[in-house]
Structures are given as C-alpha cells and as structure tokens.
Scaffold this motif. Sequence first.
Motif, short mmCIF file in Angstrom:
data_model
loop_
_atom_site.label_atom_id
_atom_site.label_comp_id
_atom_site.label_asym_id
_atom_site.label_seq_id
_atom_site.Cartn_x
_atom_site.Cartn_y
_atom_site.Cartn_z
N ASN A 207 0.75 -1.31 -0.05
CA ASN A 207 -0.03 0.11 0.05
C ASN A 207 0.83 1.06 -0.19
N LEU A 208 2.19 1.05 -0.40
CA LEU A 208 2.90 2.31 -0.12
C LEU A 208 3.04 2.84 -1.79
N LYS A 209 3.16 4.22 -1.79
CA LYS A 209 3.47 4.96 -3.08
C LYS A 209 4.66 5.57 -2.84
N PRO A 210 5.66 5.70 -3.90
CA PRO A 210 5.78 4.44 -4.74
C PRO A 210 5.82 3.11 -4.05
N ARG A 211 5.35 2.11 -4.66
CA ARG A 211 5.33 0.72 -3.96
C ARG A 211 7.24 0.30 -3.72
N THR A 212 7.16 -0.08 -2.37
CA THR A 212 8.67 -0.59 -2.00
C THR A 212 8.29 -2.04 -1.79
N ARG A 213 8.95 -2.89 -2.45
CA ARG A 213 8.96 -4.30 -2.07
C ARG A 213 9.67 -4.91 -1.04
N PHE A 214 9.24 -5.89 -0.40
CA PHE A 214 9.85 -6.34 0.93
C PHE A 214 11.27 -6.52 0.59
N SER A 215 11.86 -7.12 -0.74
CA SER A 215 13.06 -7.41 -1.21
C SER A 215 13.94 -6.10 -1.10
N ASP A 216 13.11 -5.11 -1.54
CA ASP A 216 14.12 -3.68 -1.80
C ASP A 216 14.34 -3.31 -0.41
N LEU A 217 13.39 -3.59 0.67
CA LEU A 217 13.87 -2.79 1.94
C LEU A 217 14.93 -3.83 2.38
N LEU A 218 14.98 -5.16 2.23
CA LEU A 218 15.98 -6.12 2.90
C LEU A 218 17.35 -5.47 2.22
N LYS A 219 17.25 -5.14 0.94
CA LYS A 219 18.61 -4.82 0.00
C LYS A 219 19.16 -3.32 0.72
N ALA A 220 18.26 -2.56 1.14
CA ALA A 220 18.63 -1.07 1.63
C ALA A 220 19.23 -1.42 3.02
N ILE A 221 18.60 -2.23 3.78
CA ILE A 221 19.21 -2.39 5.20
C ILE A 221 20.50 -3.20 4.96
N ASP A 222 20.72 -4.01 4.14
CA ASP A 222 21.69 -4.74 3.75
C ASP A 222 23.04 -3.72 3.58
N THR A 223 22.37 -2.70 2.74
CA THR A 223 23.67 -1.86 2.16
C THR A 223 24.00 -0.76 3.22
N LEU A 224 23.04 -0.34 3.87
CA LEU A 224 23.17 0.55 5.02
C LEU A 224 24.04 -0.08 6.11
N SER A 225 24.09 -1.52 6.41
CA SER A 225 24.91 -1.78 7.62
C SER A 225 26.08 -2.46 6.85
N GLY A 226 26.29 -2.53 5.78
CA GLY A 226 27.45 -3.05 5.11
C GLY A 226 27.28 -4.65 5.31
N GLY A 227 26.28 -5.23 5.47
CA GLY A 227 26.23 -6.59 5.85
C GLY A 227 26.63 -6.91 7.29
N THR A 228 27.10 -5.97 8.14
CA THR A 228 27.57 -6.35 9.43
C THR A 228 26.45 -6.72 10.43
N ILE A 229 25.16 -6.54 10.10
CA ILE A 229 23.99 -6.79 11.30
C ILE A 229 23.34 -8.12 10.61
N ARG A 230 22.95 -8.74 11.57
CA ARG A 230 22.07 -9.73 11.31
C ARG A 230 20.47 -9.46 10.97
N VAL A 231 19.95 -10.06 10.06
CA VAL A 231 18.70 -9.63 9.84
C VAL A 231 17.75 -10.82 9.74
N ARG A 232 16.52 -10.71 10.63
CA ARG A 232 15.54 -11.78 10.52
C ARG A 232 14.37 -11.21 10.24
#
Length: 438
Positions: A207-232
């Motif tokens: 329901n977001l405009k523009p649409r953000t997919r869940f996988s996009d959010l995961l990518k953004a978090i991965d980039t922000l953390s440089g892969g240093t944090i665990r994400v579940r």
Amino acid sequence: MAKLKLITFGCQANEADSEKIAGVLAEEGFDLTETAEDADLILLNTCSIREKAEHKVYSLLGTFQKLKAQNPRLKIGLCGCLAQREGERLKTRFPYLDLVAGPGAMIYRIPSLLKGGSNGPVLPRPKEPLPLYIQSPRPRRESTCKAWVSIMEGCNYLCTFCVVPYTRGPERSRPPGDIMAEVEELLRQGYKEITLLGQTVNAYGKNLKPRTRFSDLLKAIDTLSGGTIRVRFTSSHPKDLTPDLIEAIASLNSVCEHLHLPVQAGSDRVLKRMGRHYTREDYLVKARALREVVPDIALSTDFIVGFPGESEEDFRETLSLLEEVRFDSLFAFNYSPRPLTPAAIHPHQVPEEVKTDRLHLLLKRHDQIALEQNTGRVGTIEEVLVEEGPNTKLQSSATGRSRRNQLVHFSEEYLPPGLTVSAVITEAYSHYLKAKSR
Ligand code: SAM
Ligand code: F3S
C-alpha cells in the motif's frame, strides 16, 4: 519514580509493543518493576489468538483486584488484542480496571488515557483517527544486542480461523524512511541483530506509494549496514514468498539462513477452508525453490490441528507434509475457536481430545525429525550470537542462536551477551544444540 509492572502475552508483535509501552511510560516517569506488589501501575498486554491466553489474563486480573483492594492508588490496565476486541464489555465485567487500550498506535495514547480519571476503565474514543507510526518516544528494548523493528501493522488475509485482522486491523506498511532511520540508530547503538516484524511481513509495501517491495527493504538495510548486522523477519505468508525475495535471502549477507513460513495444514481441503490462498503443492514448490538456492536454510512453520471438519485423512496429509519438508522447528496448536471468525461457527468442530491426540502425534514425529537433522550438524561450525549469560537450571554458561535460528548452549566457557562467536557443534537434541567456541 513510579513503578510499572508490565506482563506480556502472546506473539513477538506483542513483545515489541510492550517495549514501546515501556518506552512511552518511561517518558512519564515510570520505571519497570518485576513485582506486582511494588507497582503503581499494572498493565497486561494481552493476546487474543487462542482462548487459553485469554483465560490466563482473566485469572491474573482476579489476583490484581485483590492487590488494588489493599492499595487503592494502584492502577490496572489492559492493552493489546483482547482489549481491542472486548473494549466496552470489559468495562462492565471488570469495573475496577483503570484503562483499556488496543495494540499498535493506540500505545501512544496510554499516558493521556491514564490521566483521564478512574471511574471505571478509560477507553479510547472509537472514531478518533490514529497515526500509524509515531517514532518518539523510543521503545525501551529488553536486549542490548537484538532488536525488534515493526515494519507493518495488521493483516489483509482474513484466514477463517484468525482473529488478528479484527484486532489489529487491515495491513498498513510503515514508510521505508522511518524504518531506515530506526535501523540506523540501532547500528549506531551497536545492536547485532534486528528482526523485522509484521503479521505478513513479506507482504510489506503493497500500500506504499511508490511501491516498495519487501526485498527492496532488505537490500537497503543490507547496504546501510554493510552486511554487518544480522537480519531476520517474521512471519512470512507463503503466498508472498516471491522469486525476488528468495533471491534476496540467497544473496544478502545480512539476511540469516532461516525462514519461518507458516503452513497451517497439509491437506488442500483444509487449506482452502482456512482461506490460506495456496495449495500443498504451491507450498512445497516454494520450499524446494528456497532450498535450491540456499541449501542450508532452516525452515520453521506453524500448524493448526483439528481445524473444523479436519478428517483423519486430512490429518494424515499434514503428517505427510511434515515428512516431506522436514522442518527444523515448528509451533503447533490445537485449533481454538475465536469470536468474530467464520471457522468458529462451522458445524463440524473437532472434539478437543481428538485435537490433542493429533497434536501429540505431530509433535512426537517432529521431535524425531528435528533430532535427526540436528545430529547431522554435530561437528559443523556455526556463527552464534550470544544472547544470555550463565543459566544454572539449564547448566549452561552461555546461550545464543545460530544464523539458522537454532538455540545453542555452551557449557564450559563464559561468553558475554552480544558477542558473536564461531562455534563447533558438539551435541544434538531435538530443540537445541550444544557447542564449544573455537
Ligand atoms: N501471519 C502468520 C501466517 O502467515 O500464518 C501467522 C500469524 S498468527 C497471529 C500466529 C499463529 O497462530 C498462526 O500461524 C496460527 O498457527 C496460530 N493461530 C492463529 N489463529 C489460531 C486459532 N484460532 N487457533 C489455533 N491457532 C491459531
Ligand atoms: Fe492471521 Fe492469516 Fe493474517 S493467520 S495474521 S489472518 S495471514
């Protein structure tokens, strides 16, 4: 400082809400206490998913009423899903309640509701529009290394057994900018693991405009953390396990090799009547696709046994799905009829003793499978985030979780919570592993 005794029932969403309640009330001068006798305010953050949890709430309320008789200054409140569902009715049933407030954004109204006097419970006004997410004040997090991050509220699926859509409302996604700001702050504070929360977390962004997919959010978090944090993330709906999400799980370093994917039943007839929007085969195809790209991924699930009209044959199909997928862990529940839900008025309710027999069979077979799977991990090296220090009852010196979300106990060395260690698995049990750090 005033003292708050906060008791949480139910799911992780409620645990996260309780941390927000503690945060909101800390701003009002409340500090947490373990003992109800000490408290100026007792809040029960309730769950409505199964009947049992509701009975516990009602019996605790009786105990606290006695405390209030001895200390009239004590305030007692109900929050969460049961409070949302029962609203006004609680007022008549428990006139000594001082406050009744639902989950989600309602939490931020608790201070003003508390100030509203105490001639019976103070309820939120029903038509008042609620802001979805308010960032401040901050949650008072229990752990210093693991954090919940709510990314959506509510659910649109309307499974015929489930009360959640009626208590938490329709699906609303939190804006990605808000989520990223919270994650950034957690990174700054040195958190090692975040769990993204939503009733159907992988449906995020529709329901977001523009649409953000869940996988996009995961990518953004991965980039922000440089892969240093665990994400579940939890809970995922099988229908929303899309190819881009499978690809994100496979390719992003930060995303742990574990997926909780509630299946509920193995019979197509039951799945259809549950309103789950997938077949047994759809589920199996997705589980296979996932294991093809992430061969070592741990899969966990939820089952409901004794759904109305579930025959012996239907239940055998649930058992055969268990054999086929071989889950690493699972939660299984007797079906519990819930007010407001269509399944509760289905004419063919399954007797409680049949449900319980089926539940035992399912859990017994799962325990064997889990032990076999875990035995296969002895000798492997796992990355473990230590979450707790010594526990004499468990005879462990430290406890943590592997990336595959398995509970790992250490018995020899002291390892401080928050430390990530490389560990060799030494012993296997159905529900946990034992290990030594290397
Ligand atoms: N959103 C998740 C999903 O995709 O299924 C589940 C969220 S639900 C709040 C958590 C679990 O509670 C469900 O997976 C289901 O197994 C269980 N549950 C929900 N309603 C139930 C009921 N009426 N009786 C027994 N278990 C129930
Ligand atoms: Fe409940 Fe089904 Fe949503 S289990 S939370 S209605 S996906």
